[in-house]
Design a protein around this motif. Sequence first.
Motif, PDB file in Angstrom:
ATOM      1  N   GLU A   1       0.847  -1.198   0.000  1.00  0.00           N
ATOM      2  CA  GLU A   1       0.000   0.000   0.000  1.00  0.00           C
ATOM      3  C   GLU A   1       0.878   1.242   0.000  1.00  0.00           C
ATOM      4  O   GLU A   1       1.919   1.265   0.658  1.00  0.00           O
TER       5      GLU A   1
ATOM      6  N   LYS B   1       8.133   9.309  11.116  1.00  0.00           N
ATOM      7  CA  LYS B   1       6.788   9.178  10.531  1.00  0.00           C
ATOM      8  C   LYS B   1       6.742   9.903   9.179  1.00  0.00           C
ATOM      9  O   LYS B   1       7.441  10.895   8.957  1.00  0.00           O
TER      10      LYS B   1
ATOM     11  N   ASP C   1       1.897   7.559   8.693  1.00  0.00           N
ATOM     12  CA  ASP C   1       2.429   6.193   8.722  1.00  0.00           C
ATOM     13  C   ASP C   1       3.856   6.212   9.270  1.00  0.00           C
ATOM     14  O   ASP C   1       4.575   7.197   9.099  1.00  0.00           O
TER      15      ASP C   1
ATOM     16  N   LEU D   1       2.280   4.738   1.077  1.00  0.00           N
ATOM     17  CA  LEU D   1       2.386   5.381   2.387  1.00  0.00           C
ATOM     18  C   LEU D   1       1.578   6.671   2.389  1.00  0.00           C
ATOM     19  O   LEU D   1       1.442   7.329   1.356  1.00  0.00           O
ATOM     20  N   THR D   2       1.059   7.018   3.538  1.00  0.00           N
ATOM     21  CA  THR D   2       0.320   8.260   3.691  1.00  0.00           C
ATOM     22  C   THR D   2       0.828   8.974   4.936  1.00  0.00           C
ATOM     23  O   THR D   2       1.415   8.348   5.825  1.00  0.00           O
TER      24      THR D   2
ATOM     25  N   TYR E   1       8.285   0.883   0.381  1.00  0.00           N
ATOM     26  CA  TYR E   1       7.797   2.265   0.252  1.00  0.00           C
ATOM     27  C   TYR E   1       6.791   2.405  -0.893  1.00  0.00           C
ATOM     28  O   TYR E   1       6.414   3.520  -1.245  1.00  0.00           O
TER      29      TYR E   1
END
Length: 155
Positions: free
Chosen positions: A3, A132, A9, A5-6, A104
């Motif tokens: 997925e 983060k 995270d 990254l946002t 990533y």
Amino acid sequence: MTERLTPGDVAPAFTLPDADGNEVSLADHKGRKVIVYFYPAALTPGCTKQACDFTDNLELLAGAGYDVIGVSPDKPEKLARFREAESLKVTLLADPDKKVLESYAAFGEKKNYGRTYQGVIRSTIVVDEDGKVEHAFYNVRATGHVAKIIKDLGI
């Protein structure tokens, strides 16, 4: 595929060899912000433009508290040739097995001229002092990307 990254995270930890074969970890930069950018291949026109843009803006970024790390699937020897040929000052890391690229979400399906294939997705992840994700930019363009990051980060 992993997925994307946002913001918020936890940035995946990594340790990779640099152009000189020395191990560099994301953890080495704890307490500083880090711009980790992923690019397809050293010594190619777009990747050279992007790496030179980061080098040209390194003092500005460092002054604002950011370290810059470039990651590609190239071997350290090729990264050393790239650094020397272009007088690059950014830290370049080798990820030939693509484990960090995949963690990533910077490696996966791409489409180009109607063809679908697996490759490096040009991406930039900004990691804060605590490890983060602060910003995640995917499918970025090589040209003009550094100026956009500087603008987006308010530097």
